[in-house]
Scaffold this motif. Structure first.
Motif, PDB file in Angstrom:
ATOM      1  N   MET A 165      -5.658   1.972  13.238  1.00 12.36           N
ATOM      2  CA  MET A 165      -6.517   1.343  12.228  1.00 12.36           C
ATOM      3  C   MET A 165      -7.873   2.035  12.167  1.00 12.36           C
ATOM      4  N   ARG A 166      -8.396   2.409  13.329  1.00 11.63           N
ATOM      5  CA  ARG A 166      -9.708   3.072  13.359  1.00 11.63           C
ATOM      6  C   ARG A 166      -9.653   4.473  12.764  1.00 11.63           C
ATOM      7  N   ALA A 167      -8.460   5.062  12.710  1.00 15.45           N
ATOM      8  CA  ALA A 167      -8.326   6.422  12.172  1.00 15.45           C
ATOM      9  C   ALA A 167      -8.194   6.438  10.647  1.00 15.45           C
ATOM     10  N   LEU A 168      -8.050   5.286  10.027  1.00 15.31           N
ATOM     11  CA  LEU A 168      -7.867   5.233   8.574  1.00 15.31           C
ATOM     12  C   LEU A 168      -9.187   5.439   7.850  1.00 15.31           C
ATOM     13  N   LYS A 169      -9.098   5.862   6.600  1.00 13.25           N
ATOM     14  CA  LYS A 169     -10.291   6.145   5.795  1.00 13.25           C
ATOM     15  C   LYS A 169     -10.000   5.811   4.336  1.00 13.25           C
ATOM     16  N   PRO A 170     -11.041   5.565   3.562  1.00 18.87           N
ATOM     17  CA  PRO A 170     -10.824   5.357   2.127  1.00 18.87           C
ATOM     18  C   PRO A 170     -10.237   6.610   1.485  1.00 18.87           C
ATOM     19  N   GLY A 171      -9.401   6.401   0.484  1.00 22.24           N
ATOM     20  CA  GLY A 171      -8.792   7.543  -0.179  1.00 22.24           C
ATOM     21  C   GLY A 171      -7.473   7.936   0.457  1.00 22.24           C
ATOM     22  N   LYS A 172      -7.257   9.256   0.575  1.00 20.09           N
ATOM     23  CA  LYS A 172      -5.971   9.781   1.004  1.00 20.09           C
ATOM     24  C   LYS A 172      -5.796   9.686   2.525  1.00 20.09           C
ATOM     25  N   LEU A 180       5.753  -4.880  11.754  1.00 23.27           N
ATOM     26  CA  LEU A 180       5.110  -4.429  12.986  1.00 23.27           C
ATOM     27  C   LEU A 180       3.616  -4.246  12.735  1.00 23.27           C
ATOM     28  N   PRO A 181       2.766  -4.693  13.642  1.00 26.46           N
ATOM     29  CA  PRO A 181       1.327  -4.480  13.458  1.00 26.46           C
ATOM     30  C   PRO A 181       0.959  -3.017  13.698  1.00 26.46           C
ATOM     31  N   VAL A 182       0.010  -2.532  12.935  1.00 26.99           N
ATOM     32  CA  VAL A 182      -0.532  -1.189  13.161  1.00 26.99           C
ATOM     33  C   VAL A 182      -1.475  -1.256  14.357  1.00 26.99           C
ATOM     34  N   ILE A 215       0.852  -1.194   0.000  1.00 30.45           N
ATOM     35  CA  ILE A 215       0.000   0.000   0.000  1.00 30.45           C
ATOM     36  C   ILE A 215       0.885   1.240   0.000  1.00 30.45           C
ATOM     37  N   LEU A 216       1.962   1.158   0.748  1.00 31.61           N
ATOM     38  CA  LEU A 216       2.987   2.199   0.774  1.00 31.61           C
ATOM     39  C   LEU A 216       4.328   1.481   0.642  1.00 31.61           C
ATOM     40  N   LYS A 225      -6.476  -5.507   8.663  1.00 33.56           N
ATOM     41  CA  LYS A 225      -5.233  -5.290   9.395  1.00 33.56           C
ATOM     42  C   LYS A 225      -4.144  -4.843   8.424  1.00 33.56           C
ATOM     43  N   LEU A 226      -3.261  -3.973   8.917  1.00 30.89           N
ATOM     44  CA  LEU A 226      -2.122  -3.523   8.141  1.00 30.89           C
ATOM     45  C   LEU A 226      -0.832  -3.821   8.899  1.00 30.89           C
ATOM     46  N   THR A 227       0.237  -4.011   8.145  1.00 28.87           N
ATOM     47  CA  THR A 227       1.557  -4.255   8.726  1.00 28.87           C
ATOM     48  C   THR A 227       2.520  -3.171   8.283  1.00 28.87           C
ATOM     49  N   LEU A 228       3.245  -2.598   9.238  1.00 27.71           N
ATOM     50  CA  LEU A 228       4.333  -1.676   8.938  1.00 27.71           C
ATOM     51  C   LEU A 228       5.620  -2.474   8.744  1.00 27.71           C
TER      52      LEU A 228
END
Length: 766
Positions: free
Chosen positions: A735-742, A728-730, A625-626, A695-698
């Motif tokens: 995770m709750r602060a993320l949103k679709p898009g930017k 590393l797990p986010v 994703i990044l 879930k996202l991983t750093l």
């Protein structure tokens, strides 16, 4: 009655084996291979250990021995208070001990044995009488490092060196019935202690590219009856492809008659009947005798067609005889010009691009010792499966059966002399250390001279213990003029030998061939990847970071192989060696996991790339994703000055900040933008789909402390430093602060001492 006796003996053996199995289990260890379950404590590694000189009668002494520890200076054992499974090193799980190395202590191992009655062919009451025709030889494949051997309480000899075989004639020290054998091994793991030591990558405190020590007996121990006057001490076999013949020299204690026959399968194709020569005499006066056998229409040994011929030898002195078998291959390695007039490495007078992989020869459960012969063979089978035709045996010498499998399966071998470490304060080696190095190197070359798979001797690696390079190369050529000599693999070339060897990470590089030498890339790659459940430790280390999944690893591997094949075509490179076959302890840059359970990259793509074919890749099933800057530099906004208090929040405007590619650092990582101040602040944006992953991983490379924010919320906090990208797990809050898009990512890294670097990426957690 005889059948009943044999049946009872078999029942006794089964019961004894069962009792041993009940009394032995592996010590706790970080990781085991699938072959560990196949280790039989009653008969570990039961295969005949010396395939190049085979006799019918022998007795394997592997199994459960008693052990004790004494001070290293003590030459008699103390009280035995534990058991160890020989031939697995003291520190290994499969030894049943699995404790840290004891560099200041001697490890004593003890067992009883009885010489088989049928070995007595002298007509005397015991085969131990001096006038008997048989001598009882005690053989050790290898012991680390300084060995004392006692039989029935008497010290019969010692040996220094951790990688070569050695033997003792114990006939005069035996008694009828049961005998007592004690072996004391001191492995100082010298690194500035006492004097320098040939020890390869063993360390008291392992880490990074150095690994756990492997002390004590680590290859098979065995007994063998050898006729007193006529027993074959060694064979020296030299094929001559150009002349279509093979030279065979037979060495015995006394001058006798040798009948030598050569077979292709079951068909006899030649032989001779000549006087053998005592090995001691040959070493004293030199031997120019040429016992040659013509090999009509020779079937040449190659990785594709590893054809082996059989040798049968019968030596006779008076009424005594000895019979041994061996094998050889018609194979030639040399330098020669290609169509462009460049020096290339030739196999049987033809250029064959040698596609190699670095093989450290370590096992998570047995350390220096493979759990089984099947495991030993597997490493070579998978080497070929992945499209390699060569293995660089790095910083270690293997048991002879490894080279037997290389001969039989068709794997070219570049054999290192294990490195000597432990220089003095001024960086020099003592005269005694240099002499010991030479002694061990001579033994290594002599022991493995007959193996056709070995085509290159490498005297030094990267300057480690390097000394008197021209003289060592000259000695190597004198001892073995039939193979090529690599004077120094990487960094410290001395313009001697047959090969100029370059190390480059991750992308391969090489010099142009010269008028007298070929050009190779002896190490490159080092691509890392973690595979959870198959790791030695929580940490993971690779020369160019650690990939999260197989796809980017495969993609990068293919790109590196394109460069390697391009170097062969455009710069005359004769060979490459990719680092490396398996993970080893903290190193996670293997194509296989350390336990050999998982081949990390896509097999078809990897095999094709090694063979110079580059398959189209499908889309990445788990794209970043990044993206990190591990493969391609990614742009960030950055500042070395402390910003406003709200700098990590998404509404912050980075006015006046600089823009530059990662990695940000100073001599650590693949630096894209220099960073030498105590602090750095980074900002970047990334996009998320309508359906945000659960879930996202750093993937974070940090040196030292860092805080990471997603949309202004703390996602992770790391301390100290790592030498590679770690997953590393986010945090749930982020995770709750993320949103679709930017979305935004903000990073602060603080540096206090040593090197420094920071970079990261984000992927979906699978």
């Amino acid at each position: 009655m005889k059948r009943l006796h044999l049946a009872l003996s078999l029942v006794s053996l089964i019961l004894a084996s069962s009792a041993l199995a009940d009394s032995w289990k592996p010590a706790p260890g970080p990781l085991m291979t699938k072959w560990a379950k196949d280790v039989n404590p009653a008969a570990p590694l039961p295969e005949y250990p010396r395939p190049q000189l085979v006799r019918k009668d022998w007795l394997n002494l592997n199994g459960l021995w008693n052990y004790s520890l004494t001070d290293s200076s003590i030459t008699t054992p103390g009280k035995y208070d534990g058991q160890i499974l020989v031939p697995f090193p003291y520190e290994s799980a499969l030894s049943g001990v699995g404790k840290p190395c004891v560099p200041d202590q001697r490890i004593w191992c003890q067992r009883k044995f009885t010489v088989p009655a049928e070995w007595n062919k002298s007509g005397k009451s015991s085969p131990t009488e001096p006038s008997g025709s048989q001598r009882i030889m005690l053989h050790f494949g290898a012991v680390n490092y300084h060995t004392l051997v006692r039989v029935n309480g008497q010290l019969i000899g010692d040996h220094k060196g951790g990688y070569d075989e050695f033997s003792f004639d114990i006939t005069e020290h035996l008694k009828p019935g049961e005998n007592d054998l004690e072996v004391g091994a001191w492995n100082p793991v010298a690194a500035g202690v006492n004097d320098a030591q040939v020890l390869g990558k063993q360390r008291i405190k392992p880490g990074g590219i150095f690994y756990t020590a492997a002390s004590g007996i680590w290859q098979t121990v065995w007994l063998e009856p050898v006729p007193e006057l006529v027993g074959v001490q060694s064979l020296k076999i030299t094929p001559n492809v150009d002349a279509g013949e093979v030279e065979i020299l037979v060495f015995t204690p006394k001058i006798g008659v040798s009948l030598v026959e050569v077979y292709d399968g079951e068909t006899k194709i030649g032989g001779f009947n000549e006087q053998s020569i005592p090995l001691a005499l040959a070493e004293k006066i030199g031997s120019d005798r040429k016992h040659t056998v013509a090999i009509p229409n020779a079937k040449l040994w190659t990785p594709e067609t590893p054809h082996l011929y059989t040798i049968k030898v019968k030596t006779t002195v008076g009424p005594w005889t000895d019979i041994v078998t061996s094998y050889f291959a018609m194979r030639k390695i040399s330098l020669g010009k290609d169509e462009q007039g460049q020096n290339r490495i030739l196999l049987n007078n033809k250029f064959v691009f040698q596609r190699g992989v670095l093989d450290q020869g370590y096992w998570p459960d047995g350390l220096y010792t493979a759990p089984t012969d099947e495991a030993l063979r597997y490493d070579l089978e998978v080497t070929k499966q992945l499209g390699f035709n060569m293995s660089r045996k790095h910083a270690k010498v293997e048991p002879e059966r490894w080279y037997y499998w290389a001969d039989k399966l068709g794997v070219l071998v570049w054999q290192d002399m294990p490195q000597m470490f432990g220089h003095g304060k001024d960086g020099t080696l003592s005269d005694s250390a240099k002499q010991q190095f030479e002694t061990e190197w001579r033994e290594e070359i002599a022991q493995f001279y007959n193996h056709p798979s070995i085509v290159v001797w490498t005297t030094f690696n990267e300057g480690w213990g390097q000394h008197a390079t021209p003289e060592v190369v000259a000695l190597t050529r004198k001892l073995d003029p039939t193979r090529l000599v690599n004077n120094a693999s990487g960094w410290t070339d001395q313009n001697v030998g047959d090969i100029h060897d370059t190390h480059a990470y991750p992308t391969p590089k090489c010099e142009l061939p010269s008028a007298t030498r070929a050009s190779v890339c002896g190490e490159f790659g080092g691509l890392g990847m973690r595979v959870d459940g198959h790791m030695w430790s929580k940490g993971a280390w690779g020369y160019q970071g650690v990939y999260a999944t197989a796809y980017p690893l495969t993609k990068k591997y293919q790109a590196l192989q394109k460069e390697a094949w391009k170097l062969s075509a455009e710069r005359g490179m004769s060979a490459f060696v990719y680092t490396q076959l398996t993970d080893v302890e903290e190193e996670s840059n293997g194509l296989l996991t350390y336990d050999r359970a998982i081949i990390k990259p896509d097999i078809a793509t990897t095999t094709a790339a090694n063979e110079g074919k580059f398959l189209p890749l499908p889309p990445d099933p788990n794209p970043f994703i990044l993206a990190t800057s591990m493969d391609e530099p990614m742009l960030w906004s950055y500042s070395f000055d402390q910003p406003a208090a709200d700098w990590f929040k998404p509404e912050f405007t980075a006015k006046g900040w600089l823009s530059g590619p990662g990695v940000f650092g100073n001599e650590v990582g693949n630096v894209g933008t220099p960073w030498k101040s105590p602090d750095i602040y980074l900002l970047r944006e990334f996009l998320l789909p309508e359906t945000i992953p659960a879930k996202l991983t750093l993937h974070v490379l940090h040196d030292e402390n860092a805080e990471i924010y997603l949309n202004g919320v703390l996602a992770a906090k790391v301390e100290k430093f790592v030498g590679t990208y770690v997953p590393l797990p986010v945090s749930d809050e982020a995770m709750r602060a993320l949103k679709p898009g930017k979305n935004s990512i903000a990073v602060h890294c603080h540096q206090t001492i040593g090197g420094q670097s920071i970079d990261m990426g984000i992927s979906e957690t699978k």
